[in-house]
Design a protein around this motif. Structure first.
Motif, PDB file in Angstrom:
ATOM      1  N   ALA A  22      -4.784  11.047 -16.213  1.00 23.27           N
ATOM      2  CA  ALA A  22      -5.701  10.186 -15.467  1.00 23.27           C
ATOM      3  C   ALA A  22      -5.174   8.767 -15.316  1.00 23.27           C
ATOM      4  N   ALA A  23      -4.155   8.406 -16.090  1.00 21.21           N
ATOM      5  CA  ALA A  23      -3.558   7.069 -15.978  1.00 21.21           C
ATOM      6  C   ALA A  23      -2.364   7.061 -15.038  1.00 21.21           C
ATOM      7  N   GLY A  24      -2.015   8.225 -14.480  1.00 22.82           N
ATOM      8  CA  GLY A  24      -0.798   8.310 -13.692  1.00 22.82           C
ATOM      9  C   GLY A  24      -1.001   8.712 -12.249  1.00 22.82           C
ATOM     10  N   SER A  25       0.066   9.254 -11.663  1.00 21.49           N
ATOM     11  CA  SER A  25       0.128   9.441 -10.213  1.00 21.49           C
ATOM     12  C   SER A  25      -0.741  10.569  -9.681  1.00 21.49           C
ATOM     13  N   LEU A  26      -1.129  11.543 -10.520  1.00 25.28           N
ATOM     14  CA  LEU A  26      -2.002  12.611 -10.026  1.00 25.28           C
ATOM     15  C   LEU A  26      -3.408  12.110  -9.747  1.00 25.28           C
ATOM     16  N   HIS A  27      -3.786  11.073 -10.473  1.00 24.90           N
ATOM     17  CA  HIS A  27      -5.183  10.621 -10.424  1.00 24.90           C
ATOM     18  C   HIS A  27      -5.353   9.619  -9.274  1.00 24.90           C
ATOM     19  N   ARG A  28      -5.396  10.139  -8.072  1.00 27.32           N
ATOM     20  CA  ARG A  28      -5.467   9.286  -6.890  1.00 27.32           C
ATOM     21  C   ARG A  28      -6.515   9.812  -5.916  1.00 27.32           C
ATOM     22  N   ARG A  29      -6.940   8.925  -5.028  1.00 30.47           N
ATOM     23  CA  ARG A  29      -7.894   9.276  -3.973  1.00 30.47           C
ATOM     24  C   ARG A  29      -7.435   8.639  -2.676  1.00 30.47           C
ATOM     25  N   VAL A  30      -8.119   8.988  -1.609  1.00 29.67           N
ATOM     26  CA  VAL A  30      -7.754   8.497  -0.278  1.00 29.67           C
ATOM     27  C   VAL A  30      -8.663   7.349   0.131  1.00 29.67           C
TER      28      VAL A  30
ATOM     29  N   GLU B 171       5.893   6.081 -19.739  1.00 27.31           N
ATOM     30  CA  GLU B 171       5.220   5.180 -18.800  1.00 27.31           C
ATOM     31  C   GLU B 171       4.851   5.952 -17.534  1.00 27.31           C
ATOM     32  N   PRO B 172       3.582   5.935 -17.139  1.00 25.73           N
ATOM     33  CA  PRO B 172       3.184   6.683 -15.942  1.00 25.73           C
ATOM     34  C   PRO B 172       3.552   5.948 -14.665  1.00 25.73           C
ATOM     35  N   ILE B 173       3.609   6.684 -13.571  1.00 22.93           N
ATOM     36  CA  ILE B 173       3.708   6.063 -12.253  1.00 22.93           C
ATOM     37  C   ILE B 173       2.287   5.702 -11.820  1.00 22.93           C
ATOM     38  N   VAL B 174       2.054   4.446 -11.580  1.00 24.00           N
ATOM     39  CA  VAL B 174       0.709   3.967 -11.273  1.00 24.00           C
ATOM     40  C   VAL B 174       0.551   3.782  -9.769  1.00 24.00           C
ATOM     41  N   VAL B 175      -0.488   4.364  -9.223  1.00 22.81           N
ATOM     42  CA  VAL B 175      -0.793   4.176  -7.803  1.00 22.81           C
ATOM     43  C   VAL B 175      -1.413   2.797  -7.627  1.00 22.81           C
ATOM     44  N   PRO B 176      -0.891   1.973  -6.692  1.00 24.06           N
ATOM     45  CA  PRO B 176      -1.422   0.610  -6.547  1.00 24.06           C
ATOM     46  C   PRO B 176      -2.867   0.607  -6.063  1.00 24.06           C
ATOM     47  N   ALA B 177      -3.617  -0.379  -6.533  1.00 21.52           N
ATOM     48  CA  ALA B 177      -5.003  -0.543  -6.094  1.00 21.52           C
ATOM     49  C   ALA B 177      -5.024  -0.907  -4.610  1.00 21.52           C
ATOM     50  N   PRO B 178      -6.038  -0.471  -3.889  1.00 23.71           N
ATOM     51  CA  PRO B 178      -6.088  -0.738  -2.445  1.00 23.71           C
ATOM     52  C   PRO B 178      -6.327  -2.214  -2.144  1.00 23.71           C
ATOM     53  N   GLU B 179      -5.746  -2.661  -1.038  1.00 24.08           N
ATOM     54  CA  GLU B 179      -6.025  -4.017  -0.582  1.00 24.08           C
ATOM     55  C   GLU B 179      -7.460  -4.083  -0.065  1.00 24.08           C
TER      56      GLU B 179
ATOM     57  N   ALA C 239       0.827  -1.195   0.000  1.00 28.12           N
ATOM     58  CA  ALA C 239       0.000   0.000   0.000  1.00 28.12           C
ATOM     59  C   ALA C 239       0.865   1.251   0.000  1.00 28.12           C
ATOM     60  N   LEU C 240       0.414   2.263  -0.723  1.00 28.07           N
ATOM     61  CA  LEU C 240       1.097   3.551  -0.745  1.00 28.07           C
ATOM     62  C   LEU C 240       0.434   4.438   0.299  1.00 28.07           C
ATOM     63  N   ARG C 241       1.098   4.578   1.441  1.00 24.97           N
ATOM     64  CA  ARG C 241       0.523   5.322   2.568  1.00 24.97           C
ATOM     65  C   ARG C 241       0.780   6.823   2.434  1.00 24.97           C
TER      66      ARG C 241
ATOM     67  N   TRP D 277      -3.236   5.746  -0.390  1.00 21.96           N
ATOM     68  CA  TRP D 277      -3.586   6.275  -1.698  1.00 21.96           C
ATOM     69  C   TRP D 277      -4.080   5.119  -2.572  1.00 21.96           C
ATOM     70  N   ALA D 278      -5.015   5.433  -3.447  1.00 22.39           N
ATOM     71  CA  ALA D 278      -5.538   4.451  -4.399  1.00 22.39           C
ATOM     72  C   ALA D 278      -5.869   5.178  -5.697  1.00 22.39           C
TER      73      ALA D 278
END
Length: 481
Positions: A53-61, A164-172, A7-9, A73-74
């Motif tokens: 939208a495919a990269g690291s800016l497009h994240r939520r909590v 290649e974008p930096i991808v935020v990992p999907a939440p567990e 997880a990306l905390r 982050w997810a």
């Protein structure tokens, strides 16, 4: 079954910026502005939005389910926001339009973390005819919780160049998420326990030294027996204010309608370089001195040194962190500023940048892990950190992908941080100050300034006069937006 990536905390800075969106303080957002010589390219901007939208800016909590654990982050899971406006902006109203885009609400907790807007610019009457398109302006705003300046540049460059974008990992999910939260809470608690142990050890060592007669006899004035002075520009706890932070006049009657003055000005990049060299410096040290002299011009720290904060990125390659900025600090004497001695500024800035990478001695007054574990109701009662008297963030010449992200030909690129809806009372409580960014694209250096000082820079006209007067002192032609 392949294990998902860890997880990306949220880091401490992410968490503090996120809390500002919950109503306790004005939200912080970063904005990039591209000024183009022709109409905006709608297809180019749609492509840019899709790739962002495919990269690291497009994240939520994703909120932690175990008390004490950090949120995660997810991927945002929302559509990108792209506002291609049909009504042109008058040539003299670009700055007002840009500020309006910076004021639009964002909500990183729900994945509304960034937005792109664009408008054509209509020429002035008599200069090709009113309504004739003479250019365009594109704005990208992003919640500071989601990206600092370096993260924003990285995401834009990747999107603009189709890298290649930096991808935020999907939440567990389910039990795995619960166990991960429990492990993170335990790690946070362990960090707090280590701090408490180190604090107690340091206190015991100090007491032992105090009790040793030989050390007591050898102690000289000005060492540990004297109170530690506060950082420049910050008031001493329980004592008189530091120079330049004296009590201000009561809030004016029209406080409710006040807003932070903002100004963007274009300067010839080659003349900036020449002016800096003439005073023994570089465009970066010119920028630092320019802003510090502006502080003096506002009436703050008269005849005193000016403390300046210099953001430094610690971002590595393919770094998924939202915020990774540290602050270098330099205090510039009044005589150095009066004589525009950029050689002195250059040496002091170099020393400050070097010091950023060195470990600070002693034990932190409060562990960041503990603050991050506290609920909003308690964190809101903690003293807010003071606003820097001057924060100077020089992006220099960013990568071409950043400059050309909105299409071309590009006339200028501006970058600035904003506190959305900040009231005069909030900024007074934080100490006031000036925030400025400097970005060079092609032949143009764009200086962007936000005045968080309602009593010394009362409105946009006052800021404009100050900046243009300082540009004139350096014999630099300045074109405000």
């Amino acid at each position: 079954m392949t294990d998902p990536p860890p997880a990306l905390r949220l880091q401490f800075a992410d968490d503090m910026f996120l809390r500002r969106h919950d109503g306790g303080a004005s939200p912080a957002v970063n904005q990039v502005l591209w000024r183009l010589d022709g109409p905006f390219d709608a297809d180019r901007l749609r492509d840019l939005a899709e790739r962002l939208a495919a990269g690291s800016l497009h994240r939520r909590v994703v909120r932690a389910r175990v008390p004490g654990a950090r949120h995660r982050w997810a991927p945002a899971g929302t559509l990108p926001v792209l506002d291609l406006q049909t009504a042109p902006v008058p040539e003299g109203g670009v700055g007002v339009w840009a500020q309006a885009q910076a004021d639009v609400s964002l909500d990183p907790a729900r994945g509304l973390s960034w937005r792109i807007s664009a408008a054509d610019i209509a020429g002035r009457p008599g200069a090709g005819g009113a309504g004739t398109v003479v250019g365009s302006v594109v704005s990208l705003t992003c919640a500071h919780a989601v990206a600092d300046g370096a993260a924003l540049i990285d995401a834009v460059v990747r999107a603009a160049t189709h890298a290649e974008p930096i991808v935020v990992p999907a939440p567990e999910r389910g039990r795995r998420a619960l166990l991960a939260d429990a492990a993170d809470a335990a790690a946070q608690a362990a960090a707090v326990a280590r701090w408490a142990r180190d604090k107690a050890r340091a206190k015991a060592q100090a007491a032992a030294q105090e009790a040793a007669p030989q050390i007591e006899a050898a102690a000289a004035p000005g060492t540990r027996h004297e109170p530690v002075p506060p950082p420049p520009g910050e008031p001493a706890p329980g004592g008189p204010p530091a120079p330049g932070t004296e009590a201000l006049a009561p809030a004016p009657a029209d406080d409710a309608g006040w807003r932070v003055p903002v100004l963007h000005v274009e300067l010839p990049a080659d003349q900036v370089t020449q002016a800096a060299a003439a005073h023994g410096g570089t465009p970066n040290t010119w920028f630092v001195a320019f802003l510090a002299r502006l502080v003096h011009a506002t009436g703050r720290f008269p005849g005193e040194p000016v403390p300046v904060a210099l953001p430094v990125s610690t971002r590595g390659a393919d770094d998924p962190r939202a915020n990774s900025t540290k602050i270098a600090r330099v205090t510039i004497p009044a005589d150095v500023l009066a004589h525009r001695d950029l050689g002195w500024v250059r040496a002091a800035a170099k020393e400050a940048y070097t010091a950023v990478g060195q470990a600070e001695p002693g034990v932190a007054p409060v562990p960041l892990e503990l603050v991050q574990m506290l609920p909003d109701t308690l964190v809101s009662r903690l003293p807010q950190p003071p606003v820097a008297a001057a924060l100077a963030s020089n992006l220099g010449r960013p990568p071409e992908g950043y400059t050309q992200a909105a299409g071309g030909p590009v006339r200028a690129v501006a970058t600035l941080s904003h506190y959305q809806g900040a009231s005069a009372a909030e900024l007074r409580a934080a100490g006031g100050g000036l925030v400025a960014f400097c970005t060079t694209a092609g032949r143009t250096t764009t200086l962007s300034v936000a005045a968080l000082d309602p009593d010394r820079v009362t409105d946009a006209d006052a800021l404009r006069r100050l900046v243009l007067a300082e540009a004139e002192a350096w014999k630099l032609p300045a074109a405000p937006w």
